[in-house]
Scaffold this motif. Structure first.
Motif: not given
Lengths: 177, 131, 644
Positions: A8-10, A12-13, A16, A19-20, A22-26, C315, C326, C373
């Protein structure tokens, strides 16, 4: 109990980090490039005059041969850039090249051809751009590869160059011969 | 005087997003307005064809007007554009198997968060009671 | 010479950021109070260097030093002086320096307004803020340096994009950045608390005014952006759910969620973990926003020139700040044990549900923005635009609008829904009546407009009701009421303007008159004039209503020397109850006929007015004395406890 808490604690990480990724891929992608919606679909119906001899060309008359359809115009600077490639390709007589004169004027188009040479077997006149819309054209130059059954097999957005000719067009010509 | 004339000609050669289309019914006019707001300009940096000055946008607006006058409805005209340009041309994403998450995920997130909230409130009450 | 000094001060500022990141934390971990106390002076020093660097850049624009690359790219010898100043932040490098300066400013403010805090606390918070400054300073200095030179020097500059030669550029970015960057304060406070392994109500109480103030700035920044787009772009649009607009909306939504969770976690020893998590998420969304705008990952009209290498840097910053946060949260989360003293049916629960709604909306906007994306990663292309965002947003906001008045009246710890609903019945009925009156007055409204108007009246009347019921109203509570009142005003404006507006495109010849919804619009013709640094075609329109002249309106088509396409400058007659909006298209024929677009936009100003009220509410709430009550005794106690 402890394991559940750790997950549960991990969480969010973990979310996240995905997400990073996905963004890097873009990054670095050309977001303006639109793949064709007509790949593996038949050529849309058209019936237009020819720039070269005034007679009517329609999609039926082109069935039976594989060909490239090159969208060009006299107002398009990149068409000028790719013209030598088109000319060279046509000279090698692999498959014929047809032209789609897009949103142009006949006088200007003819003058352009006189100045730079005419590599096309025939040229479709599309003054209003309506044939272009049916083909999903959104700019010039664009080039379509169409097989002998009249099915669109590939589209190149932008100039034809040695790379995309070698990596995209030629293999497909082989495949659909 | 010549300068003004030249500039006027220059302006006329460029395209504006305001087209004059005559429609016979109010419903047609509304259809035109809604369709041109929902269809994307493919050569612009994120604009619909209603607001765009681009040449292709004008062509597409004319096409939409033509199809409306032929009696086609919004769905047919949207399909017409999608056949030619793909899903990208629609600002309203189609509801399909591969896009369903757009609608499902937010509600799932709410549900899960609400459940976690209720569980936590209840559990914390137990903590307080047991102290 | 000046540009080089600018570089040096920037470099020194960066070095101070480094010191600020390290020294106070070193002092914290070695329990050395003297070293911890270097935090404040370092923060002030950082601010001085960044500010000087920024002012130097502004000066370079004013004196028109075209040997500096950034200056010649964004300015011109005939650019009016007020735009020369705002051109400083007109493009990527300068706006990043502005961002950095504002970060230093917030850090300085935190240092200044924390006198009653013990040095172990302030050391941690300022150190985290220093780390944030350091990352952005490195980004500016190494990857987006505005002080680089071009040799040989160009004779004249390129010019500032005409769209940016406007009052909007002077106000919108600085205020928006105040909001974005301000969210780094609750972020830093949360991290600092996590580092110490303890989040008591003092921490939360201290975070609240900063969160409110940052949120207020962000609200005003978004309002200004929307208003600017409306009058600048010429097509009457004020929100397009464009990726860059969403980039500003995401932290705003998260901040609303945070503010409401803080209301609970300050009073109760519960949900402190959620508070910390939301503070991290809010600031992470700010940094994500900067990434989206500058990386070229998403197509947008607002995007700066994209550069993948810059994208990678930002990034990485995002990964370090948010990822680190986090990770720290994961390590320390189990130490944040909660006990609640509230029932399921209580104000606390409703506040938390409200936060969940806002987080869900935030998630929805993020999903919609990034969906293209995700699709591209699968090799396909898709667009997600206003139809999706608008309908989802509307759906999700309906429960929020319904429950807001209930939540405000609900008692802490324990209450009954029946009791509150009974109190609200009069308000409900009055709201229904007012809606019916509106429906009749405006000649019929469609379903969405009716619902929106009802929600607005519902919020308004129940707001008056709850003020009456309150015995004492602190600034915090006044701020809340004002902000909620702003929501009501906004709702009314948005419902009317979205669903009852009217638009007409027409071909008009000189002296022709068109009747649009009771207004008589007469076209007088177009004249051509040279103004400042552009050539304008000015249309003249006279608008009358019932025989009385209402306005003369002069929309323009402008041609700037360096630009190819002409720019549309719409004519707007602003009003309390409606805007008249006229846009000039192009000349259609040689008989003086022009294509013209006329809009009537009812109550559109109420939208921005509502936003400004929200902002004022937030600012008012942030000045509540309660937040500043930190007894000296407590401060001494804290530091003694820590050093022991």
């Amino acid at each position: 109990m402890n394991k559940k808490n750790i997950i549960k604690a991990l969480l969010p990480l973990i979310i996240f980090l995905s997400l990073v990724i996905l963004l890097y891929n873009g990054l670095g992608k050309n977001t303006r490039l639109l793949p064709s919606a007509l790949i593996n679909k038949p050529v849309p119906e058209f019936s237009v005059p020819s720039l070269m001899n005034g007679q009517t060309i329609n999609n039926d008359s082109l069935i039976g041969q594989m060909y490239l359809l090159n969208v060009w115009a006299s107002w398009c600077p990149n068409c000028r850039v790719e013209h030598p490639m088109i000319t060279e390709f046509a000279r090698q007589k692999i498959i014929p090249v047809y032209g789609l004169n897009y949103k142009d004027e006949n006088a200007a188009a003819n003058q352009w051809l006189n100045q730079f040479g005419n590599p096309y077997k025939d040229i479709l006149v599309d003054i209003e751009g309506l044939v272009g819309i049916d083909f999903g054209v959104y700019g010039a130059p664009e080039t379509f590869l169409i097989d002998a059954k009249g099915i669109i097999r590939h589209k190149i957005v932008g100039e034809l160059n040695p790379q995309n000719l070698k990596n995209e067009i030629l293999p497909l010509i082989e495949k659909y011969k | 005087m010549n300068k003004i004339l030249l500039t006027l000609i220059f302006i006329s050669l460029t395209v504006s997003a305001i087209d004059i289309h005559e429609f016979t019914t109010e419903e047609q006019r509304l259809d035109y307005q809604q369709l041109t707001e929902e269809l994307r300009c493919l050569v612009c940096q994120n604009q619909n064809i209603a607001d765009s000055d681009a040449g292709l946008a004008k062509d597409l607006r004319n096409e939409v007007a033509k199809l409306i006058k032929q009696g086609q409805d919004q769905r047919q005209i949207t399909d017409y554009m999608v056949v030619r340009y793909g899903d990208f041309v629609r600002y309203s994403p189609p509801m399909r198997l591969d896009t369903i998450f757009l609608w499902v995920l937010p509600f799932l997130v709410f549900l899960i968060a609400a459940i976690i909230l209720i569980i936590n409130i209840k559990r914390n009450q137990k903590n307080t009671e047991s102290e | 010479m000046l540009a080089e000094i600018g570089q040096y001060t920037l470099a020194f500022g960066m070095m101070v950021s480094l010191l600020l990141s390290l020294c106070p934390l070193y002092g914290y971990y070695t329990k050395n109070e003297k070293i911890m106390q270097t935090a404040r002076p370092l923060a002030y020093l950082q601010l001085i260097f960044m500010l000087v660097s920024f002012l130097i850049l502004v000066t370079l624009f004013i004196i028109q030093d075209f040997s500096v690359t950034y200056v010649w790219q964004n300015s011109n010898s005939i650019l009016p002086i007020r735009y020369r100043v705002s051109a400083t932040w007109g493009a990527h490098e300068g706006s990043m320096l502005l961002w950095l300066t504002i970060q230093a400013l917030w850090t300085g403010l935190v240092a200044f307004y924390s006198k009653s805090l013990s040095s172990d606390k302030i050391a941690r918070v300022l150190a985290i803020l220093g780390m944030v400054s350091l990352g952005f300073a490195a980004f500016v200095f190494f990857m987006s340096n505005p002080f680089l030179r071009t040799i040989p020097m160009p004779f004249d500059g390129n010019d500032l994009n005409p769209l940016l030669q406007d009052f909007g550029l002077i106000v919108h970015p600085p205020i928006l950045y105040m909001g974005y960057v301000g969210l780094s304060v609750p972020f830093a406070i949360s991290i600092a608390a996590l580092l110490g392994g303890n989040i008591d109500e003092n921490w939360i109480r201290w975070t609240r005014p900063w969160t409110n103030a940052a949120w207020a700035c962000l609200t005003l920044g978004i309002v200004l952006g929307s208003w600017w787009a409306y009058y600048e772009l010429g097509w009457g649009g004020w929100w397009f759910w464009d990726p860059v607009e969403n980039a500003s909306f995401l932290p705003w939504l998260a901040a609303v969620g945070l503010i409401h969770v803080q209301a609970v976690s300050e009073r109760r020893n519960a949900f402190r973990g959620w508070t910390v998590l939301l503070a991290i998420i809010a600031f992470s969304l700010s940094v994500l926003g900067t990434f989206l705008v500058r990386s070229g990952v998403l197509t947008s009209v607002h995007a700066f020139a994209s550069d993948p290498s810059r994208g990678v840097f930002v990034l990485s910053l995002l990964a370090i700040y948010a990822g680190g946060a986090f990770f720290l949260y994961a390590l320390r989360a189990n130490k944040l044990k909660s006990q609640t003293e509230f029932e399921l049916s209580s104000r606390e629960t409703l506040l938390l549900v409200n936060s969940i709604i806002f987080i869900t909306v935030c998630f929805m906007v993020l999903l919609g923005t990034l969906f293209p994306l995700i699709f591209e990663a699968m090799g396909k292309k898709i667009s997600v635009g206003p139809p999706y965002f608008g309908s989802m947003f509307f759906m999700m906001m309906v429960p929020m609008a319904i429950f807001l008045p209930i939540g405000v009246l609900y008692k802490w710890r324990k209450d009954k829904m029946k009791r509150v609903i009974k109190l609200l019945i009069p308000a409900f009925v009055i709201a229904l009546v007012l809606t019916a009156i509106s429906y009749w007055f405006f000649g019929g409204l469609n379903l969405k407009a009716t619902l929106g108007v009802f929600a607005a009246f519902w919020l308004l009347i129940s707001g008056f009701n709850s003020i009456r019921q309150q015995k004492t109203l602190t600034r915090g509570l006044w701020g809340m009421q004002l902000a909620h009142f702003g929501v009501a005003v906004f709702l009314f404006g948005v419902s009317m303007t979205e669903h009852t507006d009217f638009e007409i495109d027409a071909l008009m010849h000189p002296n022709e008159v068109k009747i649009v919804k009771g207004y008589s619009v007469e076209f007088k013709g177009v004249e051509n004039k040279q103004i400042e640094n552009y050539n304008a075609f000015i249309g003249h329109f006279v608008v009358t209503q019932d025989g009385q002249q209402v306005a003369t309106m002069n929309p323009q088509k402008r041609i700037y020397p360096r630009q190819g396409n002409p720019m549309t400058e719409a004519a707007i007659d602003a009003g309390f109850t409606r805007d008249l909006y006229i846009s000039l298209g192009e000349q259609i024929n040689d008989k003086g006929g022009w294509a013209v677009r006329v809009y009537i936009k009812p109550f559109i100003r109420w939208m921005w007015g509502g936003g400004i009220l929200m902002m004022l509410g937030g600012l008012l709430a942030s000045t509540d004395k309660r937040f500043f009550r930190h007894a000296k005794r407590l401060k001494q106690q804290n530091i003694e406890n820590y050093l022991a």
